[in-house]
Design an enzyme around this catalytic site. Structure first.
Site, PDB file in Angstrom:
ATOM      1  N   SER A 158      -1.754  -3.551  -1.684  1.00 11.88           N
ATOM      2  CA  SER A 158      -2.743  -3.046  -2.634  1.00 11.88           C
ATOM      3  C   SER A 158      -3.717  -2.117  -1.927  1.00 11.88           C
ATOM      4  O   SER A 158      -3.928  -2.202  -0.714  1.00 11.88           O
ATOM      5  CB  SER A 158      -3.515  -4.203  -3.277  1.00 11.88           C
ATOM      6  OG  SER A 158      -4.625  -4.587  -2.482  1.00 11.88           O
ATOM      7  N   ASP A 159      -4.322  -1.216  -2.691  1.00  9.71           N
ATOM      8  CA  ASP A 159      -5.412  -0.425  -2.139  1.00  9.71           C
ATOM      9  C   ASP A 159      -6.604  -1.349  -1.914  1.00  9.71           C
ATOM     10  O   ASP A 159      -6.633  -2.493  -2.352  1.00  9.71           O
ATOM     11  CB  ASP A 159      -5.757   0.743  -3.069  1.00  9.71           C
ATOM     12  CG  ASP A 159      -6.209   1.974  -2.294  1.00  9.71           C
ATOM     13  OD1 ASP A 159      -6.798   1.816  -1.199  1.00  9.71           O
ATOM     14  OD2 ASP A 159      -5.981   3.097  -2.770  1.00  9.71           O
ATOM     15  N   TRP A 160      -7.611  -0.843  -1.263  1.00  9.98           N
ATOM     16  CA  TRP A 160      -8.670  -1.692  -0.721  1.00  9.98           C
ATOM     17  C   TRP A 160      -9.591  -2.269  -1.807  1.00  9.98           C
ATOM     18  O   TRP A 160     -10.015  -1.585  -2.727  1.00  9.98           O
ATOM     19  CB  TRP A 160      -9.480  -0.877   0.284  1.00  9.98           C
ATOM     20  CG  TRP A 160      -9.136  -1.138   1.716  1.00  9.98           C
ATOM     21  CD1 TRP A 160     -10.033  -1.264   2.752  1.00  9.98           C
ATOM     22  CD2 TRP A 160      -7.845  -1.302   2.321  1.00  9.98           C
ATOM     23  NE1 TRP A 160      -9.368  -1.507   3.933  1.00  9.98           N
ATOM     24  CE2 TRP A 160      -8.021  -1.535   3.701  1.00  9.98           C
ATOM     25  CE3 TRP A 160      -6.551  -1.297   1.822  1.00  9.98           C
ATOM     26  CZ2 TRP A 160      -6.968  -1.744   4.589  1.00  9.98           C
ATOM     27  CZ3 TRP A 160      -5.489  -1.504   2.701  1.00  9.98           C
ATOM     28  CH2 TRP A 160      -5.701  -1.722   4.054  1.00  9.98           C
TER      29      TRP A 160
END
Length: 648
Positions: free
Chosen positions: A343-345
């Site tokens: 996942s992105d942050w």
């Protein structure tokens, strides 16, 4: 198999680099006794396949170890290559806490010291990881760090590494071979200091002129982006992941370019991703190429799709990292991808830094609690939580019966497989002396400098009397703005009075609206692409006194229309030093760049365009692919516009 001989202590430092502990099994196989039981377990056996080793290790791990694998967050170095044992500006916890306490072993590194210090830190980190129950080595990752943009949410300037154009500049240079060569050099420098994972390439299409992240892409064209991502992955990963590879995370699935009004999905006002032109499939094309090329990981973007249908079904309007239709149905099932999904942050928790906040990018699910968000992300099909270290939330979901341990096994197996393929279980350590010799060496820097000069894109090159302003010749008197005057040593003499100059060289940044409310917001260049009228008026007045050579740093496609009316020559750059620009302007290195996106004629045209459609602004000033060649130099490539540089 029982081991009778230990060839070194658990961990030792020999000279300037760490030597891992090895043992010898009864049949003579050297291995690392990572769990210290005196037996070569299958996961420790270098003769078994990565798949066999990963399957064996998953079955041995505690629930806590499996949970630790599924988090990937920022880490910082201490002084002189030591571990940072106090929370830093970005990292949330001491290093020993996340490794020994939370069993985490994937970390995104930000600032690094010298190559020797970086290698020393990597070795010290790996030695600490040996103290965990199964000695799982650390995978160190990085955002791009070979170019010019300094933004802790996106990329880092080169510092001790060789410096190259931004990715969009590599695309402007128009050479697949150059992209492969860059990737090979970057891989060599990364592995020298222990970086084994790249949080790139970015293959979003630059179809919305206002979007702030175009510099990290390969431009607006899906066919070229698909071609270039193959070369990029070949240079970093090779045909298969191995001990010399860097594992790449291709992002941002299913294409992060078509942001409504060009606003970025890092921020609440940019959460919506729109497809008014119906080009969803076109944005998928580079990801199809990356999947075929066996990209190690894929990262979904923050954005939430608005009004999108897949196979006749409306797609839930939640962020892509929460979206089961996008990750499981499309990416896993339809596209056949079985690698890691990272996942992105910070999808789960807000990020508070100092007196600023960056809200969790929980777009469409803002009302959910942190555990509920995590559960939805897991159910969507994500393997690893980026920017988080809340392992206790995941453990709670398992203990409450909301997530099965078998679900963790599925992701843990994928994550461990990459570590085994990279050879980290057999030797995660690096040589400090070699790192100091390899990183940023003279040859790599020369190649990067030449690539910068080649990527310079000449947009217009015509004086009022019908001549050409470029290439510059001799040793002219030069009036300078936006450049280091010392860079002109050997090129010309810098003068303070423009009326005493033979030529003026002006470097400008593309315009943006300055914002600094939310954390990181000031680093994202968004908003209007118009230059301020005062600047335009002043430069027009200056042009009446001396011929102007104007370079615009095109991290976004600025509205150049007013400048084209009075500049003797107009140039666009995409990550180019002052000296590399001068090499191009004087013809020492031939500028061969061509535009990776259209340059719109006006902001009205931008506002009227469709965010998902490449080249959709009406009557652009310069079209995609445009780039002039300098006279009196060997021809390379094909000029795609008239000598005036303006599209007809």
């Amino acid at each position: 198999m029982t081991s009778h001989t230990h060839t070194s202590p658990r961990h030792a430092n020999h000279g300037n680099h760490a030597i891992h502990a090895t043992s010898v099994a009864d049949d003579g196989i050297r291995y690392r006794d990572l769990n210290g039981n005196g037996i070569m377990d299958p996961f420790e056996n270098p003769d078994l396949s990565p798949h066999e080793r990963a399957a064996d290790l998953v079955a041995r791990l505690s629930l806590e170890e499996k949970a630790g694998l599924m988090f990937h967050t920022v880490i910082e170095t201490g002084p002189d290559g030591t571990l940072l044992e106090t929370p830093g500006n970005i990292s949330k916890s001491p290093t020993s806490t996340v490794i020994l306490g939370k069993f985490m072993n994937h970390f995104n590194i930000h600032a690094l010291g010298t190559a020797r210090e970086a290698a020393r830190w990597s070795n010290t980190l790996q030695a600490l990881a040996e103290q965990t129950p199964h000695g799982i080595p650390v995978t160190i990752s990085t955002d791009p760090r070979h170019a010019f943009i300094e933004n802790s949410g996106v990329s880092f300037t080169a510092a001790h590494f060789s410096q190259w154009p931004e990715p969009i500049g590599l695309a402007a240079a128009g050479s697949a071979d150059l992209i492969r060569r860059f990737a090979e050099i970057a891989r060599t420098e990364y592995t020298a200091v222990g970086i084994r994972a790249a949080l790139h390439p970015t293959v979003d299409l630059a179809t919305e002129p206002r979007w702030c992240r175009q510099a990290g892409t390969f431009g607006q064209d899906s066919e070229l982006s698909s071609k270039y991502v193959v070369e990029y992955l070949q240079g970093f990963q090779g045909d298969e992941l191995g001990p010399d590879s860097v594992a790449c995370t291709t992002k941002h699935f299913p294409g992060g370019g078509p942001q409504r009004d060009g606003e970025d999905a890092h921020f609440p006002y940019g959460r919506e991703q729109v497809y008014p032109g119906g080009r969803f499939d076109e944005h998928l094309a580079p990801f199809r190429a990356a999947i075929a090329e066996k990209t190690s990981a894929i990262m979904p973007y923050y954005g939430m799709p608005i009004g999108v249908e897949l196979d006749g079904e409306p797609v839930e309007e939640v962020g892509f990292g929460y979206n089961k239709q996008i990750i499981t149905n499309l990416l896993r099932d339809k596209l056949g991808y079985d690698g890691v999904v990272l996942s992105d942050w910070e999808l789960v928790n807000d990020n508070i830094v100092g007196d600023q906040v960056l809200p969790a990018r929980a777009w469409g699910v803002e009302e959910l609690t942190a555990p509920e968000r995590m559960l939805k992300i897991l159910n969507a099909g994500v393997d690893q939580f980026g920017g988080e270290e809340c392992t206790e939330l995941l453990l709670g979901l398992v203990r409450d019966g909301l997530v099965s341990e078998e679900r963790l096994d599925e992701s843990a197996r994928r994550l461990l497989l990459v570590k085994f393929q990279l050879g980290l279980f057999d030797n995660p350590f690096v040589d400090e002396d070699a790192a100091a010799e390899i990183v940023g060496n003279a040859e790599f820097r020369r190649e990067g400098h030449r690539a910068q000069a080649r990527s310079v894109t000449v947009l217009a090159n015509g004086t009022h009397d019908g001549g050409t302003a470029l290439p510059l010749a001799g040793s002219p008197a030069v009036y300078v703005e936006g450049m280091d005057p010392l860079s002109f040593d050997g090129f010309g003499t810098v003068v303070q009075d423009p009326e005493q100059a033979d030529v003026a060289v002006i470097r400008l940044h593309s315009p943006w609206d300055h914002r600094d409310d939310l954390f990181l917001e000031q680093h994202f260049h968004a908003g209007s692409l118009d230059f301020p009228p005062g600047l335009v008026s002043r430069l027009r007045t200056l042009a009446a006194k001396v011929p102007l050579i104007i370079d615009v740093r095109l991290d976004r496609p600025a509205i150049l229309t007013p400048l084209a009316g009075f500049a003797a020559a107009l140039v666009g750059t995409f990550g180019v030093s002052d000296t590399a620009l001068l090499d191009a302007l004087f013809g020492s290195v031939e500028p061969q760049g061509s535009l990776p996106f259209d340059i719109p004629r006006s902001m009205d045209a931008v506002r009227a365009s469709r965010s998902d459609v490449p080249g959709d602004t009406a009557d652009p000033l310069f079209r995609f692919g445009h780039g002039l060649r300098l006279p009196h130099l060997p021809q390379a490539g094909t000029a795609t516009a008239t000598q005036s540089g303006l599209s007809s």
